[in-house]
Design an enzyme around this catalytic site. Structure first.
Site, mmCIF file in Angstrom:
data_model
loop_
_atom_site.group_PDB
_atom_site.id
_atom_site.type_symbol
_atom_site.label_atom_id
_atom_site.label_comp_id
_atom_site.label_asym_id
_atom_site.label_seq_id
_atom_site.Cartn_x
_atom_site.Cartn_y
_atom_site.Cartn_z
ATOM 1 C CG HIS B 56 2.559 6.110 -1.663
ATOM 2 N ND1 HIS B 56 2.590 5.263 -2.735
ATOM 3 C CD2 HIS B 56 3.070 5.405 -0.618
ATOM 4 C CE1 HIS B 56 3.078 4.084 -2.357
ATOM 5 N NE2 HIS B 56 3.388 4.151 -1.080
ATOM 6 C CG HIS B 215 4.347 -0.104 -2.496
ATOM 7 N ND1 HIS B 215 3.206 -0.626 -1.928
ATOM 8 C CD2 HIS B 215 4.759 0.905 -1.694
ATOM 9 C CE1 HIS B 215 2.947 0.031 -0.805
ATOM 10 N NE2 HIS B 215 3.865 0.965 -0.641
#
Lengths: 327, 327
Positions: B56, B215
């Site tokens: 991320h 995700h």
């Protein structure tokens, strides 16, 4: 083609509208979307003006603001802006000390900025950037291409302009920073120009383009996909071999638009190890997607050899949409 | 899979090595790559500690520095860090005023941060972020997911910590900023986890995932590719309908890693027009790829309703690898 867009013919104007809405504290938009300019001009300062085809964001409009550019002219995607854009922008930002054009070395851009200079009836100098060591001539270029090193030229010259340097001195400094700077890129995928609707070039699932240009134009050769270490070794060898210099450097790992930060930092690590072998020491760093090729996956690396003047210019305060420190 | 990597098993450590090499003026790396911490701690200040699965970036390590986090613990890609990482990080950055954990609401993260809190033997509070309005429960989540709004919580709470607020006050502020914040995302492509070697999910060439998680986990539904205006309309309606508030807001358009700035600004433009219909006025803006999903194409939008305290926290000086202003 999968993109976050509406009508392909409005991509540039809608994106510019969002850009000025998001950064209205720093910039304003010229009439007919011809240019982006600093909201607050500094009387007596030489005006710095750049521009080029869109699709490389945040270059150039993202670098308009205190300590960098006074205006940027966005052309359509991968298409030079027109002389009337540059003339209108120069008119808007020239406060009497003259205008410096910073132009990436592509035939269309050089021709149109030259024409604007002749037609504008102002005191104008031009710095041409040509930092890409990958190829000597290319699809849109006579001589080397101007790529991510252009950011370094705009930053260092922008700082000097803010400090009151005159037009001739800025032209000299810009040429000098360009000569101290080398870049090379690699692509893992093609980019897709919205108006074309399909990838600019075909590339197999296990191929990469070594030395790619920022419009997806060919580089040195198509090769089988390699490891980050092998890619870094070849790119750094090409840059260091051409620079023929050792010592302290600014080291800039630039994403092309489709490559995440995790891979860019991994490339930083791989390339820094190679720089050490060539006696080049990164003492300033920049990592991020600043000079892009739409959604192309890949990156470029740029090395600028530092001296006191260039280091001071790099470190100076800057306040633009895409680069900001010290303010 | 085409990525700028070497051995898939070393992606995280090599990327972290590059990260600390590039930003060594701000951060240092803990032993065994367990955490990234501020180079200079401020004695007496509550320590802010976050972390989560990698992939991320720049979240969270990119937000370590003056005015935001004191430490961040990176797990393997899309995998929670372990309690021993958090305990070691807390030990390194707690100067006696206690530690605030900021944790995105995923079961693994919440469990491991809870365990670390119990085991650390320190004064620790936890703020859980759950700003994603797309779904109520999800693949890895009981309750809503914590996504890009986490950046806003870390920034505002980080500013208050820098100003000397105590642990209880920071916990309250963090919860309040989280409650004032809503996000929703859309994916045009899947991401590819390096260790998996293939896309996390299949998506056809004319499909998109509305409400996707960071995700790549499923959102609200798979739909045919839509225009930016239509996407913005649905995302803003979901956010505004849930916020049930009008007035001044921070508006954050976040790229997922594979989407270029040009499209993010176009989305900003499209979504700002929708916000106006709901009586929400962006007076602060952030546009860029800050909370990513590896190389996923797509974006999220985040709205935080502003009051004086939250605005002051957002505007306060910050000096981290990924966010910097005023310093």
């Amino acid at each position: 083609m999968k993109k976050l867009i509406n009508d392909v013919s409005n991509v540039l104007t809608e994106s510019l509208d969002g850009f000025v809405a998001a950064h209205g504290d720093i910039i304003t938009l010229g009439a007919e979307h011809k240019f982006v300019q600093r909201r607050v001009l500094k009387p007596g300062k030489v005006a710095l003006l750049s521009g080029g085809g869109s699709g490389h964001e945040p270059l150039h409009a993202g670098f308009v603001g205190h300590g960098m550019l006074d205006a940027a002219c966005p052309g359509q995607v991968f298409t030079s802006p027109t002389p009337d854009q540059m003339i209108a922008a120069a008119e808007a930002v020239d406060t009497g000390a003259g205008v410096l054009f910073i132009v990436k070395n592509y035939e269309g851009d050089v021709m149109n900025f030259d024409m604007a200079r002749e037609m504008a009836g102002r005191d104008i100098e031009t710095v041409i950037t040509d930092d890409d060591v990958a190829v000597e001539n290319s699809l849109y270029t006579t001589g080397r291409r101007g790529v991510a090193g252009t950011l370094v030229v705009e930053k260092v010259v922008g700082a000097a302009a803010e400090q009151g340097a005159d037009l001739r001195a800025l032209k000299q400094l810009g040429d000098r920073v360009n000569r101290a700077t080398r870049s090379m890129g690699v692509a893992l995928t093609s980019c897709t120009v919205p108006a074309a609707g399909k990838p600019t070039f075909d590339m197999g699932p296990t191929e990469m383009e070594m030395g790619v240009g920022i419009h997806g134009e060919p580089g040195r050769r198509r090769v089988a996909l390699r490891s980050a270490d092998e890619i870094a070794e070849e790119m750094v060898a090409a840059i260091a071999g051409d620079l023929k210099a050792k010592g302290n450097a600014l080291f800039f790992v630039n994403g092309f638009g489709g490559t995440p930060a995790m891979e860019l930092y991994l490339m930083y690590n791989a390339a820094a190890a190679q720089l050490a072998k060539h006696g080049i020491t990164p003492v300033r760093s920049l990592v991020g997607s600043y000079v892009t090729s739409l959604d192309m996956a890949g990156c470029s690396i740029t090395v600028t050899m530092l001296d006191d003047e260039i280091t001071k210019g790099w470190d100076a305060p800057v306040h633009t949409p895409a680069l900001r420190w010290g303010l």
